[in-house]
Design a protein around this motif. Structure first.
Motif, PDB file in Angstrom:
ATOM      1  N   ASP A 177      -8.563  -2.242  -4.137  1.00 26.66           N
ATOM      2  CA  ASP A 177      -9.107  -1.199  -3.286  1.00 26.66           C
ATOM      3  C   ASP A 177      -8.250   0.061  -3.318  1.00 26.66           C
ATOM      4  OD1 ASP A 177      -7.280  -3.059  -1.807  1.00 26.66           O
ATOM      5  OD2 ASP A 177      -7.496  -1.547  -0.230  1.00 26.66           O
TER       6      ASP A 177
ATOM      7  N   PRO B 263      -1.058   7.331   4.921  1.00 25.46           N
ATOM      8  CA  PRO B 263      -2.253   6.652   4.401  1.00 25.46           C
ATOM      9  C   PRO B 263      -3.125   7.593   3.572  1.00 25.46           C
ATOM     10  CG  PRO B 263      -1.946   6.153   6.717  1.00 25.46           C
ATOM     11  CD  PRO B 263      -0.950   7.236   6.367  1.00 25.46           C
ATOM     12  N   LEU B 264      -3.812   6.994   2.630  1.00 26.78           N
ATOM     13  CA  LEU B 264      -4.743   7.761   1.804  1.00 26.78           C
ATOM     14  C   LEU B 264      -5.936   8.224   2.627  1.00 26.78           C
ATOM     15  CD1 LEU B 264      -4.944   5.473  -1.356  1.00 26.78           C
ATOM     16  CD2 LEU B 264      -3.858   7.715  -1.210  1.00 26.78           C
ATOM     17  N   ASP B 265      -6.521   9.335   2.202  1.00 33.94           N
ATOM     18  CA  ASP B 265      -7.806   9.723   2.761  1.00 33.94           C
ATOM     19  C   ASP B 265      -8.805   8.659   2.323  1.00 33.94           C
ATOM     20  OD1 ASP B 265      -6.714  12.088   3.764  1.00 33.94           O
ATOM     21  OD2 ASP B 265      -7.151  13.184   1.911  1.00 33.94           O
ATOM     22  N   ASP B 266      -9.920   8.597   3.022  1.00 35.83           N
ATOM     23  CA  ASP B 266     -10.939   7.630   2.622  1.00 35.83           C
ATOM     24  C   ASP B 266     -11.491   8.011   1.258  1.00 35.83           C
ATOM     25  OD1 ASP B 266     -11.122   5.575   4.386  1.00 35.83           O
ATOM     26  OD2 ASP B 266     -12.620   6.526   5.664  1.00 35.83           O
ATOM     27  N   GLU B 267     -11.127   7.240   0.259  1.00 35.76           N
ATOM     28  CA  GLU B 267     -11.661   7.424  -1.089  1.00 35.76           C
ATOM     29  C   GLU B 267     -12.252   6.102  -1.526  1.00 35.76           C
ATOM     30  OE1 GLU B 267      -9.662   9.995  -4.222  1.00 35.76           O
ATOM     31  OE2 GLU B 267      -7.953   9.381  -3.002  1.00 35.76           O
ATOM     32  N   GLN B 268     -13.316   6.204  -2.264  1.00 34.17           N
ATOM     33  CA  GLN B 268     -13.938   5.004  -2.810  1.00 34.17           C
ATOM     34  C   GLN B 268     -13.082   4.471  -3.953  1.00 34.17           C
ATOM     35  OE1 GLN B 268     -16.628   3.825  -1.349  1.00 34.17           O
ATOM     36  NE2 GLN B 268     -16.834   2.073  -2.705  1.00 34.17           N
TER      37      GLN B 268
ATOM     38  N   THR C  14      -7.808   4.336  -6.798  1.00 38.34           N
ATOM     39  CA  THR C  14      -8.612   5.511  -6.456  1.00 38.34           C
ATOM     40  C   THR C  14      -8.170   6.692  -7.306  1.00 38.34           C
ATOM     41  OG1 THR C  14      -7.113   6.217  -4.713  1.00 38.34           O
ATOM     42  CG2 THR C  14      -8.878   4.697  -4.073  1.00 38.34           C
TER      43      THR C  14
ATOM     44  N   GLU D 189       0.833  -1.210   0.000  1.00 39.06           N
ATOM     45  CA  GLU D 189       0.000   0.000   0.000  1.00 39.06           C
ATOM     46  C   GLU D 189       0.866   1.258   0.000  1.00 39.06           C
ATOM     47  OE1 GLU D 189      -3.562   2.219   2.499  1.00 39.06           O
ATOM     48  OE2 GLU D 189      -3.111   0.115   2.907  1.00 39.06           O
TER      49      GLU D 189
END
Length: 120
Positions: free
Chosen positions: A116, A69-74, A119, A9
């Motif tokens: 996942d 870490p990435l921001d919450d993205e779909q 993004t 990741e």
């Protein structure tokens, strides 16, 4: 010390963020992916694994903001088609280096393992 499973990741995130600055900066994230796959796919002695982890952790420490870490993205798996189109473009003419293809294939391998992370 970080566990090497995190490098997949962090490698993708580092390639994306570093690559925004310059194509060369994408190498640091790619180094984490290479380390991840070297450890995962080979039976390496502990001292080699520790050396890979030291190198990867040094990149993370030096460029912390790139590996956060990435921001919450779909996830948008359909974006993978655009990525593959970019790789295809790198195969259509001879280039003086293979970075666009080599690093791109490494990222493609990781994105196929972790859709996942596909993004915007």
């Amino acid at each position: 010390m970080r566990h090497w499973d995190d490098y997949l990741e962090q490698g993708i995130v580092g390639m994306a963020r570093g690559g925004r600055l310059s194509w060369f900066s994408g190498h640091f994230g790619a180094a984490l992916l290479a380390g991840y796959y070297m450890i995962k796919e080979n039976e390496l002695p502990p001292h080699v694994i520790q050396g890979i982890e030291r190198s990867c952790n040094a990149y993370i420490a030096r460029y912390e903001e790139w590996f956060a870490p990435l921001d919450d993205e779909q996830a948008e798996p359909e974006l993978l088609e655009r990525f593959v189109a970019g790789l295809k473009a790198n195969t259509e003419k001879l280039r003086s280096s293979g970075h666009g293809l080599a690093l791109g294939v490494l990222a493609l391998k990781a994105l196929n393992e972790r859709p996942d992370l596909i993004t915007p």
